[in-house]
Structure formats: C-alpha cells, structure tokens
Design an enzyme around this catalytic site. Structure first.
Site, PDB file in Angstrom:
ATOM      1  N   GLY A  40       0.861  -1.157   0.000  1.00  0.00           N
ATOM      2  CA  GLY A  40       0.000   0.000   0.000  1.00  0.00           C
ATOM      3  C   GLY A  40       0.906   1.217   0.000  1.00  0.00           C
ATOM      4  N   LYS A  41       0.553   2.198  -0.805  1.00  0.00           N
ATOM      5  CA  LYS A  41       1.440   3.366  -0.892  1.00  0.00           C
ATOM      6  C   LYS A  41       1.581   4.048   0.461  1.00  0.00           C
ATOM      7  CE  LYS A  41       0.069   3.861  -5.695  1.00  0.00           C
ATOM      8  NZ  LYS A  41       1.143   3.024  -6.246  1.00  0.00           N
ATOM      9  N   THR A 223       8.551  13.300 -10.526  1.00  0.00           N
ATOM     10  CA  THR A 223       9.648  12.334 -10.558  1.00  0.00           C
ATOM     11  C   THR A 223       9.785  11.787 -11.976  1.00  0.00           C
ATOM     12  OG1 THR A 223       8.215  10.494  -9.895  1.00  0.00           O
ATOM     13  CG2 THR A 223       9.317  11.711  -8.134  1.00  0.00           C
ATOM     14  N   GLY A 228      15.809  11.577 -12.745  1.00  0.00           N
ATOM     15  CA  GLY A 228      15.765  12.363 -11.519  1.00  0.00           C
ATOM     16  C   GLY A 228      14.403  12.969 -11.252  1.00  0.00           C
ATOM     17  N   ASP A 256       7.299   5.281  -3.655  1.00  0.00           N
ATOM     18  CA  ASP A 256       6.956   5.431  -2.237  1.00  0.00           C
ATOM     19  C   ASP A 256       8.207   5.664  -1.389  1.00  0.00           C
ATOM     20  OD1 ASP A 256       4.302   4.963  -2.928  1.00  0.00           O
ATOM     21  OD2 ASP A 256       4.520   2.804  -2.651  1.00  0.00           O
TER      22      ASP A 256
HETATM   23  O1  RIB Z   1       3.448   1.856  -4.919  1.00  0.00           O
HETATM   24  C1  RIB Z   1       3.517   0.475  -4.700  1.00  0.00           C
HETATM   25  C2  RIB Z   1       2.282  -0.003  -4.004  1.00  0.00           C
HETATM   26  O2  RIB Z   1       1.182   0.195  -4.871  1.00  0.00           O
HETATM   27  C3  RIB Z   1       2.260  -1.470  -3.649  1.00  0.00           C
HETATM   28  O3  RIB Z   1       2.774  -1.728  -2.367  1.00  0.00           O
HETATM   29  C4  RIB Z   1       0.793  -1.849  -3.823  1.00  0.00           C
HETATM   30  O4  RIB Z   1       0.182  -2.247  -2.630  1.00  0.00           O
HETATM   31  C5  RIB Z   1       0.119  -0.623  -4.436  1.00  0.00           C
HETATM   32  O5  RIB Z   1      -0.568   0.123  -3.500  1.00  0.00           O
END
Ligand code: RIB
Ligand code: NA
Length: 312
Positions: A40-41, A223, A228, A256
C-alpha cells in the site's frame, strides 16, 4: 532528523509474482518465484520515512483478518506507530496483485477493501493530535476515499505541511491541490492530472507539465525515474539528477521510497531540493532490491548511495 510524519493512507497485503514477462490478455504465464509483504502506498511511505529516522504515525484501516494483523504488526516492527490503524468488521484488508518482469517493471491490481472505510473524521483527528509547536508533515496518497484526503488537506495548518502524492492520479478538488506543498507525481500521473484539470500542454514535456501544475499547487515535484526529478515553486524550477542504481531489480514502490524520504527530510527541516535529493537516493536503493518496504534504505544506505553517485 527526528521530525514528525503522519501518513494518512492505504495498507495492502502485497502478493508478488516474479515473471520473465508480463502476461498478455488471455495468456497464462508461470512465475519463477513469489513473495508476500506489507504494501500500500501509505504503509510503504510510512516505513520509508521511519527507516530514515522520522517519528511516523500511520492512520489507516485494515480488515478483520489475518492479513490486517500481519500488516499492522509489520508496521509496528518498522517503528511506525499504529495506534490509529483501525479494523473494519466484516471487511477484508486491501490487497495488491503485483507482477514484476525480468526488467524490474511491474503491473499492479489493487482491491481496496478496508481502505475505503478510512473516513474524513479519522484524518481530522490525526491532524488535530499534532503538537502545535513542532513542524510535522502530513502525507496522503490516493488509495483512500477522496473526501478523507480533502479533510487531511483542509485540517493541516502551519507550522505543519501537507504533502500530496497524487497516486493513482484520481481527480481531486482544487482546494486540496492548493494545499499540496508539495504535490508529488510521476510523469504519467502529471499528464493525467493536467488532463483532469484541462491544462494539458502541447507535447506533454516535463517542464511544461510542471508549469501547468504550478497554476494549481504552490509546489510541485515531478519524478522522472532515471532522469531524476523536477521541482517547481515560487523560487523557480530546479532539476535534481537521478542517483544511478547499482542495478534495477524491482521498481515496485520506488516512488513510495522517494515520497517517504522527502517527507522525512522536510519534517526534519530540510529544504525541498535537499529533501528531493534524499528522495532520489532512496528511490535508487529501492529499485536495486526486491520488494517494497524490505528494499528501503536507512540513513547509512542513503549515504552510501549518495557517495557512489558523487563518484559518478
Ligand atoms: O506503490 C507500490 C504499491 O502500490 C504497492 O505496495 C501496492 O500495494 C500498491 O498500493
Ligand atoms: Na525494491
């Protein structure tokens, strides 16, 4: 370091399949290996910031299942405070089916499950808990209800700062964008957001997209992967070069790692360009290892990546 970061966002049970190439429609492919982890982000960004020394609280919802317990325990194991992670009766924890090919590219399908129950009140309470005399960064992404993101944005006041990672690039209201300081998007998302706003520049090039989005948010970071990142705010436009990864193994969640690092550095008082430089280094470490959270750097890894980049 040691700034305060509050992540209001998603938690997923990530299921990885590693394949030679992504399947075409109607095709079945066999995976060489598989894996499972916290994702999850929101959770990824919380862990990325915590690994870099920020004091991180996660506000989120999981289901009443084993995956939710495992994800919550996993976050706590990464020193993320989970007091405001709730459980939704009768719902499943969100999950993501992630396929990674031999080049490290991925495709992801998310079922949101319990994340859709994260309501605006939870965001307001999370922001209201912040100490008034210390700078904190409130971070949202868009795998939770839009009204909750809007509530977090509206509640965040100086000296705190609202960082919006508009991923996935769903339409958001102008009031939320005006509070995004910064708005962080990748190039694909930047084009999608410009499309939603009806300000798509001719040619869709990064600088013109940045200029277009600066009409809506006070600070914007785009991004650019191996190129870069571009930063724009009232002091102008700056390009931050990428930190070259040793090799590209798995790009999942690299964005993330970038956002979590930017949040951690902003929370500890860094300038936006310095925070973005840390973000680029964090992304470069993340792509060089498998998985999401498990691939994120600590301060020592980041220093090594930065030094290696310096040597060219
Ligand atoms: O950005 C990566 C994430 O996107 C993953 O961990 C997945 O769960 C989705 O939310
Ligand atoms: Na990775």
């Amino acid at each position: 370091s040691g700034g305060i970061v509050v992540v209001i966002g998603s938690i997923h049970d990530d299921r990885f399949s590693y394949v030679d190439r992504l399947p075409a429609p109607g095709e079945t492919v066999l995976a060489g290996s598989s894996d499972r982890g916290i994702g999850g982000k929101g959770a990824n960004q919380a862990i990325a910031a915590a690994r870099l020394g920020a004091g991180v609280t996660m506000t989120a919802m999981v289901g009443e299942d084993e995956a939710g317990l495992a994800a919550t325990a996993g976050l706590a194991g990464h020193s993320v405070s989970v007091d405001t992670v709730g459980r939704v009766a009768g719902e499943v924890t969100g999950y993501a089916a992630i396929t990674v090919d031999a080049a490290g590219e991925n495709s992801i399908v998310v079922h949101s499950g319990a994340n859709q129950a994260l309501d605006p009140g939870a965001a307001e309470r999370a922001v209201a808990q912040l100490p008034a005399d210390r700078r904190a960064v409130v971070v949202c992404q868009c795998e939770i209800p839009q009204a909750t993101v809007a509530a977090a944005a509206a509640a965040t006041r100086a000296p705190h700062r609202f960082l919006l990672n508009l991923a996935p690039a769903v339409p958001v209201d102008p009031g939320t964008l005006r509070r995004a300081n910064p708005l962080v998007v990748n190039l694909v998302e930047a084009a999608q957001v410009a499309g939603h706003l009806g300000v798509t520049p001719e040619g869709n090039n990064p600088r013109d997209l940045l200029t277009a989005l600066l009409g809506y948010a006070p600070a914007v970071v785009i991004t650019l992967g191996a190129d870069g990142a571009l930063i724009g705010d009232d002091s102008g436009v700056e390009h931050v070069p990428a930190v070259r990864p040793a090799e590209i193994v798995d790009t999942t969640g690299a964005g993330d790692a970038f956002v979590g690092a930017v949040a951690a550095y902003l929370a500890s008082g860094a300038t936006l360009p310095d925070a973005v430089r840390a973000g680029c280094a964090a992304g470069s470490v993340a792509v060089s290892r498998r998985g999401t959270a498990t691939s994120y750097p600590d301060v020592a890894d980041l220093a090594t990546a930065g030094t290696a980049a310096h040597r060219g």
